[in-house]
Design a protein around this motif. Structure first.
Motif, PDB file in Angstrom:
ATOM      1  N   ASP A   1      -6.896  18.917 -15.216  1.00 18.35           N
ATOM      2  CA  ASP A   1      -6.980  19.657 -13.960  1.00 18.35           C
ATOM      3  C   ASP A   1      -6.052  19.014 -12.936  1.00 18.35           C
ATOM      4  N   PRO A   2      -4.896  19.634 -12.638  1.00 19.71           N
ATOM      5  CA  PRO A   2      -3.937  19.041 -11.704  1.00 19.71           C
ATOM      6  C   PRO A   2      -4.506  18.768 -10.315  1.00 19.71           C
ATOM      7  N   SER A   3      -5.575  19.462  -9.927  1.00 16.59           N
ATOM      8  CA  SER A   3      -6.154  19.225  -8.592  1.00 16.59           C
ATOM      9  C   SER A   3      -6.738  17.826  -8.467  1.00 16.59           C
ATOM     10  N   LYS A   4      -6.966  17.157  -9.597  1.00  8.66           N
ATOM     11  CA  LYS A   4      -7.508  15.794  -9.572  1.00  8.66           C
ATOM     12  C   LYS A   4      -6.419  14.742  -9.364  1.00  8.66           C
ATOM     13  N   VAL A   5      -5.171  15.136  -9.542  1.00  9.51           N
ATOM     14  CA  VAL A   5      -4.081  14.159  -9.518  1.00  9.51           C
ATOM     15  C   VAL A   5      -3.967  13.403  -8.188  1.00  9.51           C
ATOM     16  N   PRO A   6      -4.013  14.074  -7.013  1.00  7.39           N
ATOM     17  CA  PRO A   6      -3.858  13.317  -5.762  1.00  7.39           C
ATOM     18  C   PRO A   6      -4.862  12.180  -5.609  1.00  7.39           C
ATOM     19  N   ALA A   7      -6.126  12.428  -5.926  1.00 12.21           N
ATOM     20  CA  ALA A   7      -7.148  11.388  -5.777  1.00 12.21           C
ATOM     21  C   ALA A   7      -6.920  10.239  -6.752  1.00 12.21           C
ATOM     22  N   VAL A   8      -6.550  10.555  -7.985  1.00  6.82           N
ATOM     23  CA  VAL A   8      -6.297   9.506  -8.982  1.00  6.82           C
ATOM     24  C   VAL A   8      -5.053   8.712  -8.605  1.00  6.82           C
ATOM     25  N   ALA A   9      -4.020   9.414  -8.147  1.00  8.81           N
ATOM     26  CA  ALA A   9      -2.789   8.731  -7.729  1.00  8.81           C
ATOM     27  C   ALA A   9      -3.056   7.805  -6.545  1.00  8.81           C
ATOM     28  N   LYS A  10      -3.870   8.264  -5.612  1.00  5.64           N
ATOM     29  CA  LYS A  10      -4.213   7.437  -4.445  1.00  5.64           C
ATOM     30  C   LYS A  10      -4.908   6.151  -4.886  1.00  5.64           C
ATOM     31  N   LYS A  11      -5.833   6.281  -5.815  1.00 11.94           N
ATOM     32  CA  LYS A  11      -6.565   5.110  -6.308  1.00 11.94           C
ATOM     33  C   LYS A  11      -5.618   4.149  -7.020  1.00 11.94           C
ATOM     34  N   MET A  12      -4.700   4.683  -7.826  1.00 10.97           N
ATOM     35  CA  MET A  12      -3.764   3.825  -8.545  1.00 10.97           C
ATOM     36  C   MET A  12      -2.779   3.156  -7.596  1.00 10.97           C
ATOM     37  N   ALA A  13      -2.347   3.882  -6.571  1.00  9.82           N
ATOM     38  CA  ALA A  13      -1.446   3.290  -5.577  1.00  9.82           C
ATOM     39  C   ALA A  13      -2.128   2.134  -4.863  1.00  9.82           C
TER      40      ALA A  13
END
Length: 200
Positions: free
Chosen positions: A35-47
Motif C-alpha cells: 500500500d503506497p499510502s504507508k510509504v511516507p510514515a515508514v520513510a519518516k521513521k527510517m529517516a
C-alpha cells in the motif's frame, strides 16, 4: 550512506518485507510495500534512524513522492524512478500487460560497488508479479541488463545513483527489448529570501 528503496509489491508488509545489503558506499534497504499510502510514515521513521536517501519505484504516483518529501527531514533526499522517451512505448506495453494480469518479469538493478550480481540478488513473487532485485557495480550493470532481457524481463529500474553514462549504456544494451527507468530527483521551487528592507 544508508538509503532505502521502496518497491510496490501486492500485500507486502513494509515492516517485515525488507532486504538490506552493505557495500563500499554504505548500505541499502529494499522495502517492499503493498500500500503506497504507508510509504511516507515508514520513510519518516527510517529517516529518523539515519536513512539519508529514499528512492521510490516507478509504479508509485508522483503524489507519493511529494508526501514522502513533506514527511522526512529537509536533509533527506527523495527520488523516484521515471522513464525516458526511449522507453515510453515499452513502459506502456508493460503497464497494459500488468493491468491484464499477465506482466513479463521485471527487475531492479541497484548500484553497489564490489557486489557480485550472480549471488547478490533475490526474487519476490506476488500473484502474477515477479521481480528480481540485483546488486551490481557500474561496470557489470549493462551486461546484467542484457542477460535479464535475454531471459524475458520486460521492465528494468535503476537505483542507487548510476551515472548518466552507465544508464545510457544499459539502455543501449537492452536494445529496445525492455523499458528502463532511472531514479532521479524532482525540482523544488526556489525559496524566497527574506529582505528586512522590503518587508512590510
Amino acid at each position: 550512506m544508508h538509503h532505502a528503496i521502496f518497491y510496490e509489491l501486492p500485500e507486502a508488509d513494509p515492516d517485515t518485507d525488507r532486504f538490506t545489503y552493505k557495500s563500499a558506499n554504505g548500505e541499502v534497504t529494499i522495502v517492499l510495500v503493498g500500500d503506497p499510502s504507508k510509504v511516507p510514515a515508514v520513510a519518516k521513521k527510517m529517516a529518523g534512524t539515519g536513512t539519508e536517501l529514499v528512492e521510490l519505484c516507478g509504479g508509485m504516483p508522483l503524489a507519493v513522492r511529494a508526501k514522502v518529501r513533506a514527511a522526512v527531514p529537509s536533509n533527506t533526499r527523495v527520488a523516484s524512478v521515471s522513464f525516458g522517451i526511449e522507453s515510453i512505448v515499452q513502459a506502456a506495453e508493460f503497464n497494459r500487460a500488468f493491468m491484464d494480469g499477465k506482466p513479463p518479469a521485471e527487475a531492479c538493478i541497484v548500484s553497489a560497488p564490489g557486489a557480485n550480481p550472480a549471488v547478490d540478488r533475490f526474487v519476490r513473487t506476488a500473484g502474477s508479479q515477479n521481480t528480481t532485485f540485483i546488486m551490481a557495480d557500474e561496470r557489470a550493470a549493462p551486461d546484467v541488463a542484457r542477460r535479464l532481457v535475454d531471459q524475458g524481463v520486460g521492465l528494468i529500474e535503476l537505483y542507487g545513483g548510476f551515472s548518466d553514462e552507465t544508464a545510457a549504456e544499459i539502455i543501449d544494451a537492452v536494445a529496445g527489448r525492455s523499458a528502463v527507468g532511472v531514479s532521479g530527483f524532482g525540482h523544488e521551487p526556489p525559496k524566497a529570501r527574506f529582505n528586512p528592507e522590503t518587508a512590510q
